[in-house]
Structure formats: C-alpha cells, structure tokens
Design an enzyme around this catalytic site. Structure first.
Site, short mmCIF file in Angstrom:
data_model
loop_
_atom_site.label_atom_id
_atom_site.label_comp_id
_atom_site.label_asym_id
_atom_site.label_seq_id
_atom_site.Cartn_x
_atom_site.Cartn_y
_atom_site.Cartn_z
N LYS A 17 0.84 -1.20 0.00
CA LYS A 17 0.00 0.00 0.00
C LYS A 17 0.87 1.25 0.00
CE LYS A 17 -2.61 1.17 3.67
NZ LYS A 17 -2.59 2.62 4.05
N SER A 77 5.73 9.77 10.18
CA SER A 77 6.75 9.77 9.13
C SER A 77 6.17 10.30 7.82
CB SER A 77 7.29 8.35 8.91
OG SER A 77 6.27 7.49 8.46
N ASP A 127 2.44 -0.23 12.28
CA ASP A 127 1.30 -0.91 11.68
C ASP A 127 1.21 -2.38 12.08
OD1 ASP A 127 0.32 1.33 10.47
OD2 ASP A 127 1.11 0.89 8.48
#
Length: 438
Positions: free
Chosen positions: A21, A167, A324
């Site tokens: 992604k 980030s 994540d």
C-alpha cells in the site's frame, strides 16, 4: 457487516502477498508529478490508494487502468486543480498527508478533506513546517485538522519537523521538495520514529530520478552519536524534475503479517510469495517477531516460508519503526503463553483510531489481561470467545479475525479491510481459513 471465521481446514499452501500500500501510494503520486508516461505494475487498488489516484487525476494527471498495469501520464510538476468542490480523500490519511505539500504546486487553490475519521487526524505539525517553506496550508475550521486549504506557491528553503509524530509528514515534504522554487533543506528532530517509511520514500524517489542527500549530526558535541534522542537528520533536496519510469510494486509485509500470523497461531506450513528479502519496509520486522515467538521462518529472495506447531511464547518487542504491526502483534501476544511487552508506538495513537486504546479495549472484551501504557501495552496470554468492534479500522478488523483460529470471534464493522487488503478473504482462504461477512 460482521466478519467471522466460518471454517478452518489444514493451514498451509502458497499465497501471493498483496502489493504494498505504501509503495502504491507513492508510485502513483510520483508518476503523476513526473515528465512523461509511467507504467506501474502490480498496483494495489484498495480504497486508500484509489483516493491517491483520484486526487492525482483532479490535479491534472492522466491515469488509465490497463489490463496488467496502471498507465500514468505525468504533469511534469505543473498541477492545476480541476475540482470545483473539496477533494474527498475518504479515510486515507496517507493521501491527505502526502498531498498537502504537493497541492501547493498547483496554480490554484486546493481543498483536501475526507470522512469523519480523517477529519480527526492532526495536521498542524506539517502545516507549520511548510509555512517556513513559503507554503500556505491551513485548517479551514481552525483546529489543525482537515479540511485543509492549500494556496499556490512553494518557495522552499530550510525547515524542521518533529520525527516522532508521523513519518508521512516527512515523506510529504521530501516528495514535494524537488519541485519547489529553491529546493529544501529539511531537519528531522529527534526522536525519528518509523524511519523505514521515509527510507521507502527516498528509495522510490530515486527510481523516479530524484537525488537526495541525507546526513546526520548530534545536538551537542558530548552527545552519544548512537542515541536516538540526540540525532538530527538532515535531508537536502535540490530543485529537480521527476522522470517517468516502469515501476513494479513489491509485496506488502503489513498485509502479509495476517497470513504469516495465521500459520503461526494455528500451526502449519505455508509459502508467502512476493515478499522481497532486500525490502526497505519496516514491517519486515514481523519475520523476526514470529521467529522469537516460536515459528520457523526461512527467507528467500522473493518469498518467505513459515512453519509452526502453533505454540507461541510471549516476547518483548519495540515497534517504533513498525507501528502498523501493533494490532497483529497484540493478537499474537493474547494467543501466546506468557507475557508480551509492546513498546515504542505512541505514534499509533494518531492512526485511523487511537490504536493503543482501541486494541486494549477490544482485547478486554475477550477477557485478556493487559496493561495499557502511553507508548504501548503489556499483554498476558489468554483469551476467550466474544464479539468486538473494528471501530472501522481495517487493521483491527483483520488482526482480530485471527482470534477465530482458536476461539469463536465476531467483528462488527468487519468489512473495512477493503481499505488496504481488498482480497483479504480470498487470500486467507488460499491458506485454509474461510472467513465470511454476515
């Protein structure tokens, strides 16, 4: 709709990890800024990435989906907003953050907005940093959040930004910097979290022909050069142009973490294709985590093999560079023996949800004993059946479905996996886990 495990057969087999992604977002955006026609192969067409495609089209890129690639005719950095209304980015925080800087390259005003969740994401750190570069980007509601109005103009120069919030703020400035009037000298102040995502940005910028100089120094002469709290990173990007190219999107370690974790939890053997040994993705850390918890991992040039007896043990893990993975690791911890301590993920509180808080609250519904901290959690293995809510967070929905390998579980609002992993149900089925939406 609710997501649950329907049946489980022998876990194993071979499955291809979905495209990254993060790289898909960056590829279509850079191709849209480039001079000429790019072909992007193995593109992920998730809801989030479609948001990036749509905004790039609105700003002038000609984007066409072909049979086996995405064709992007770039703008050479000459953007014009053709939308007469605010551009709706849905739930894509990545698109909002990356495009806020880029939108200032347009010759007219741009308004970026999104759904209710997106409008809770803090943007002030980015807009304040951009102000030093001559970019006028401001919250329309005056709360530092979307909708964001961006006016034309990007002078460039010198600015700094905190490295411990997102980030994507750093990547946003880096991507737009070559197209500013004077180039950019960006200082990232400590502590620099999620550094691998910035490394990914620099990597793909190089593929599209842009050079970045990166060095670091410490705050004071007597500082420890290895200390994360003392290091200041400097990125120098001169005025340049992006060049079109053919680009192949590699597999996504974040999404693959659910497939790998399923094998580790239930036991079995599987080969996950399209995962590259030399990947710069921070979420490649999942391989080391699963090894430490008891699974056997073999890494090859472009795939990973995993085998497990289904007996996992608790570990200590710092996820500062791989936030994540938080929910996946939390579920692994809840299904393991012993205690797992997860640290370094304070920045996970400003994702689709406050992922520390929502993960803890939903685990408690399943009888899990845990302690929540500002930057993580401590989880004692042990969990029962139950019903949880995804809070419309795609990663929470997918991670909690793994509980169904050991206990009955039903996840409310479970259909949201489309945000990042549209074929999640099909991929899980390929390794023997039958999921259903009811």
């Amino acid at each position: 709709m609710n997501l649950k495990v329907k049946t489980i057969s022998n876990i194993g087999g071979e499955v291809k990890a979905p495209p990254s992604k993060s790289y898909s977002h960056r590829a279509v955006i850079l191709a849209s800024l480039a001079d000429g026609t790019s072909k992007i192969h193995d593109m992920l067409f998730s809801q989030d990435v479609l948001s990036s495609i749509n905004v790039c089209r609105a700003l002038g890129a000609n984007i066409t989906k072909k049979d086996d690639y995405l064709e992007v005719i770039g703008t050479n950095g000459k953007l014009h907003n053709s939308s007469e209304v605010p551009i709706d980015l849905g739930n894509s925080g990545t698109t909002l953050r990356l495009m806020t800087s880029i939108a200032s390259l347009a010759d007219n005003e741009v308004i970026l907005t999104g759904d209710d969740s997106l409008q809770t994401r803090p943007m002030e750190i980015l807009t304040e940093s951009l102000a030093s570069l001559g970019v006028c980007a401001a919250s329309i509601n005056g709360n530092g959040k979307a909708p964001i109005l961006i006016k034309p103009g990007y002078v460039g120069g010198e600015t700094n930004i905190l490295g411990n919030v997102s980030s994507q703020f750093i990547s946003s400035i880096l991507i737009s910097a070559p197209l500013s009037e004077n180039g950019v000298d960006l200082f990232v102040l400590p502590e620099f979290k999620s550094r691998p995502y910035v490394n990914m940005t620099c990597d793909i910028m190089a593929k599209f022909g842009v050079k970045i100089e990166n060095e670091f120094f410490v705050r004071h002469d007597d500082c420890d050069r290895e200390s994360k709290n003392c290091r200041i990173d400097e990125f120098k990007i001169s005025k340049q142009e992006y060049k079109s190219c053919d680009y192949v999107v590699e597999g996504d370690y974040s999404s693959a973490s659910y497939l790998l974790a399923a094998v580790a939890i239930y036991g079995g053997n599987a080969k996950i294709l399209n995962l590259f040994k030399d990947s710069k993705q921070g979420d490649k850390l999942i391989l080391n985590i699963l090894k430490k918890m008891g699974a056997k991992i073999e890494i090859f040039d472009d795939y990973v093999e995993i085998s497990s007896e289904g007996n996992l043990k608790g570990i200590d893990v710092d996820l500062s560079n791989a936030p994540d993975l938080l929910i996946t690791v939390a579920i692994l911890a809840a299904l393991a023996d012993g205690t797992t301590n997860i640290t370094g993920v304070k920045h996970a509180r400003v994702k689709e949800t406050d992922r520390i808080a929502t993960t803890c609250s939903e685990l408690k519904k399943l009888g899990c004993k845990l302690k929540e901290f500002e930057d993580g959690m401590s989880i004692e293995g042990g969990i029962r059946s139950g019903v949880v809510d995804s809070h419309k967070d795609h990663r929470l929905a997918m991670a909690f479905s793994l509980v169904g390998l050991k206990h009955d579980i039903e996840i409310k609002n479970g259909e949201v996996f489309d945000v990042s992993f549209p074929n999640f149900i099909e991929a899980m089925s390929e390794i023997g886990v039958e999921l259903e939406l009811i």
